[in-house]
Design an enzyme around this catalytic site. Structure first.
Site, short mmCIF file in Angstrom:
data_model
loop_
_atom_site.label_atom_id
_atom_site.label_comp_id
_atom_site.label_asym_id
_atom_site.label_seq_id
_atom_site.Cartn_x
_atom_site.Cartn_y
_atom_site.Cartn_z
N TYR A 278 12.09 32.12 4.94
CA TYR A 278 10.81 32.78 5.18
C TYR A 278 10.63 33.17 6.64
O TYR A 278 11.03 32.43 7.53
CB TYR A 278 9.66 31.86 4.78
CG TYR A 278 9.47 31.74 3.29
CD1 TYR A 278 9.39 32.88 2.47
CD2 TYR A 278 9.36 30.49 2.68
CE1 TYR A 278 9.20 32.75 1.10
CE2 TYR A 278 9.16 30.36 1.32
CZ TYR A 278 9.09 31.50 0.53
OH TYR A 278 8.90 31.38 -0.83
N ARG B 178 -10.25 -0.60 15.19
CA ARG B 178 -10.15 0.22 13.99
C ARG B 178 -11.16 -0.30 12.97
O ARG B 178 -12.13 0.37 12.69
CB ARG B 178 -8.70 0.15 13.47
CG ARG B 178 -8.36 1.17 12.43
CD ARG B 178 -6.89 1.22 12.12
NE ARG B 178 -6.42 0.04 11.38
CZ ARG B 178 -5.19 -0.08 10.89
NH1 ARG B 178 -4.29 0.90 11.09
NH2 ARG B 178 -4.83 -1.14 10.23
N MET C 187 8.59 25.22 0.42
CA MET C 187 7.89 24.21 -0.36
C MET C 187 8.86 23.34 -1.17
O MET C 187 8.73 22.12 -1.22
CB MET C 187 6.88 24.86 -1.31
CG MET C 187 5.96 23.85 -1.98
SD MET C 187 4.82 24.57 -3.16
CE MET C 187 3.85 25.62 -2.11
N LYS D 115 0.85 -1.21 0.00
CA LYS D 115 0.00 0.00 0.00
C LYS D 115 0.88 1.25 0.00
O LYS D 115 2.07 1.17 0.30
CB LYS D 115 -0.90 -0.02 1.24
CG LYS D 115 -0.15 0.03 2.58
CD LYS D 115 -1.07 -0.32 3.74
CE LYS D 115 -0.33 -0.29 5.08
NZ LYS D 115 -1.11 -0.91 6.17
C1 LIG Z 1 -0.26 -1.83 6.92
C2 LIG Z 1 -0.72 -3.13 7.44
C3 LIG Z 1 0.20 -4.20 7.64
C4 LIG Z 1 1.69 -4.04 7.52
O1 LIG Z 1 2.26 -3.72 8.78
P1 LIG Z 1 3.84 -3.55 8.98
O2 LIG Z 1 3.97 -3.13 10.40
O3 LIG Z 1 4.27 -2.50 8.02
O4 LIG Z 1 4.45 -4.87 8.69
C5 LIG Z 1 -0.33 -5.44 7.98
N1 LIG Z 1 -1.66 -5.60 8.16
C6 LIG Z 1 -2.54 -4.60 8.03
C7 LIG Z 1 -3.98 -4.85 8.27
C8 LIG Z 1 -2.11 -3.33 7.68
O5 LIG Z 1 -2.98 -2.31 7.57
#
Ligand SMILES: *Cc1c(COP(=O)(O)O)cnc(C)c1O
Length: 369
Positions: free
Chosen positions: A264, A136, A313, A38
């Site tokens: 700045y 979550r 920036m 991701k």
């Molecule tokens: C992002 C994520 C992972 C990966 O976790 P790491 O700590 O980067 O290995 C695994 N499972 C879920 C559900 C995640 O959202």
């Protein structure tokens, strides 16, 4: 290693291979590996990383959103892809591209079944997510009967895996909480399988879970940060190799007289003669304003040059008074040394945040393989 001539995020595929193999060395031979790619593979470019890992026979990929899964399919990825946090509006496309949703509550389960019915699917693979303490996403234990009766009512979908996510797998002071989560997952998943009458895969561990809770590897583990070179502890960090190196160059050097200011809002006021270097990287590239005013630093000729004044920036200015360097010289923000984790710690941040923050404007290049 090529010297940077502009701001570049260099991705070391040999390091990626090393990390993948190190993680596999922690697993039983039959345990599958899901690579979490991701957020552009944590900033490292998902297409390149996923294609590389696909050649190494990784078992599964995961992304957060449907659009990220589509990008993988467009890049030629044929390995199964789990979409961790899909939205119902994308279900048709998700099915069209053979992506596999995580279903985490009754609403999304019903919505998915109805799209699977509309598009005439049989046994479409889905993954059922349980909440065991992170609070979550996920069904709860007392949802099991409801899900099972839905599943028995339809042949449109079939559960390929049952999974959950640990809240504090890297924090050994929370080990007893984590063990409670493992037990809860174990109980829920086993009861669930019994009730649906077949055995989906089970998976629970992220990178730190893999390292700290070998008893909880189940059929598959999900690794993200480990692949990119971080073990979330001093001891484990040594076994990984950071994949991404963020480099830049010195565009211009200034001599700032006592009483002059830099940047700045005139945020840096010189109290003596200082030498500064201007570097072509700024908050639009992912170096947030919190790194300014002496907090963050870059490395030039192996020495730390603090960022002075406000982060702009497109640029930062750093103090090079004590460093022998010239315009055109290479600047390291993070990589093998200092690591992204060290770089991020100057602002109380973590490796995850800084590596995923490097914006798409920064050119990616690849070494190794
Ligand atoms: C992002 C994520 C992972 C990966 O976790 P790491 O700590 O980067 O290995 C695994 N499972 C879920 C559900 C995640 O959202």
């Amino acid at each position: 290693m090529p010297k940077a001539q502009e701001t570049t995020l260099e991705i070391d595929l040999n390091a990626l291979k090393h990390n993948f193999e190190y993680i596999k060395s922690k697993l039983k031979a039959h345990t599958k590996v899901l690579a979490v790619v991701k957020a552009f593979a944590y900033g490292s470019d998902a297409n390149t990383v996923a294609n590389f890992l696909q050649k190494l026979n990784v078992d599964y990929f995961a992304v957060a959103y449907t659009s990220e899964g589509i990008a993988l399919r467009d890049a030629g990825i044929t390995t199964p892809v789990l979409v961790l946090h899909p939205q119902a509006v994308n279900f048709k496309t998700l099915i069209d591209r053979c992506l596999e949703p995580s279903l985490y509550n009754a609403k999304i389960l019903n919505e998915f079944i109805s799209i699977a019915t509309e598009t005439n699917q049989t046994d479409y693979p889905v993954h059922i997510k349980f909440n065991t303490g992170l609070n979550r996403l996920g069904f709860r234990e007392n949802d099991v009967n409801g899900i099972v009766s839905k599943l028995k009512d339809t042949n449109r979908i079939r559960v390929k895996s049952i999974f959950s996510h640990l809240a504090a797998s890297e924090d050994l002071s929370e080990a007893s909480f984590t063990k409670t989560q493992i037990n809860a997952f174990d109980t829920i998943a086993k009861a669930f399988s019994k009730k649906i009458g077949y055995e989906p895969m089970m998976h629970l561990c992220n990178t730190s879970g893999i390292l700290n809770y070998p008893q909880a590897h189940y059929n598959m583990v999900r690794t993200g940060i480990g692949l990119y070179g971080f073990g979330n502890s001093e001891k484990e960090d040594k076994n990984f190799k950071p994949v991404a190196t963020l480099k830049s160059v010195i565009s211009q050097i200034h001599h700032i007289q006592k009483g002059e200011t830099v940047g700045y809002n005139r945020a840096f006021k010189s109290e003596e003669l200082v030498r500064t270097a201007t570097i072509p990287i700024g908050h639009a590239d992912g170096i947030g304003r919190q790194y300014g005013n002496g907090k963050g630093f870059v490395t030039i000729e192996g020495k730390a040059a603090p960022i002075i004044g406000n982060v702009c920036m497109d640029m930062i200015m750093v103090d090079i008074t004590a460093i022998d360097c010239k315009e055109g010289d290479e600047v390291i923000l993070f990589g093998k040394q200092p690591t992204a984790s060290t770089f991020a710690s100057t602002t109380k941040s973590i490796s995850y945040e800084i590596i995923t923050a490097i914006s798409q404007r920064v050119k990616r290049c690849y070494i190794g393989n």
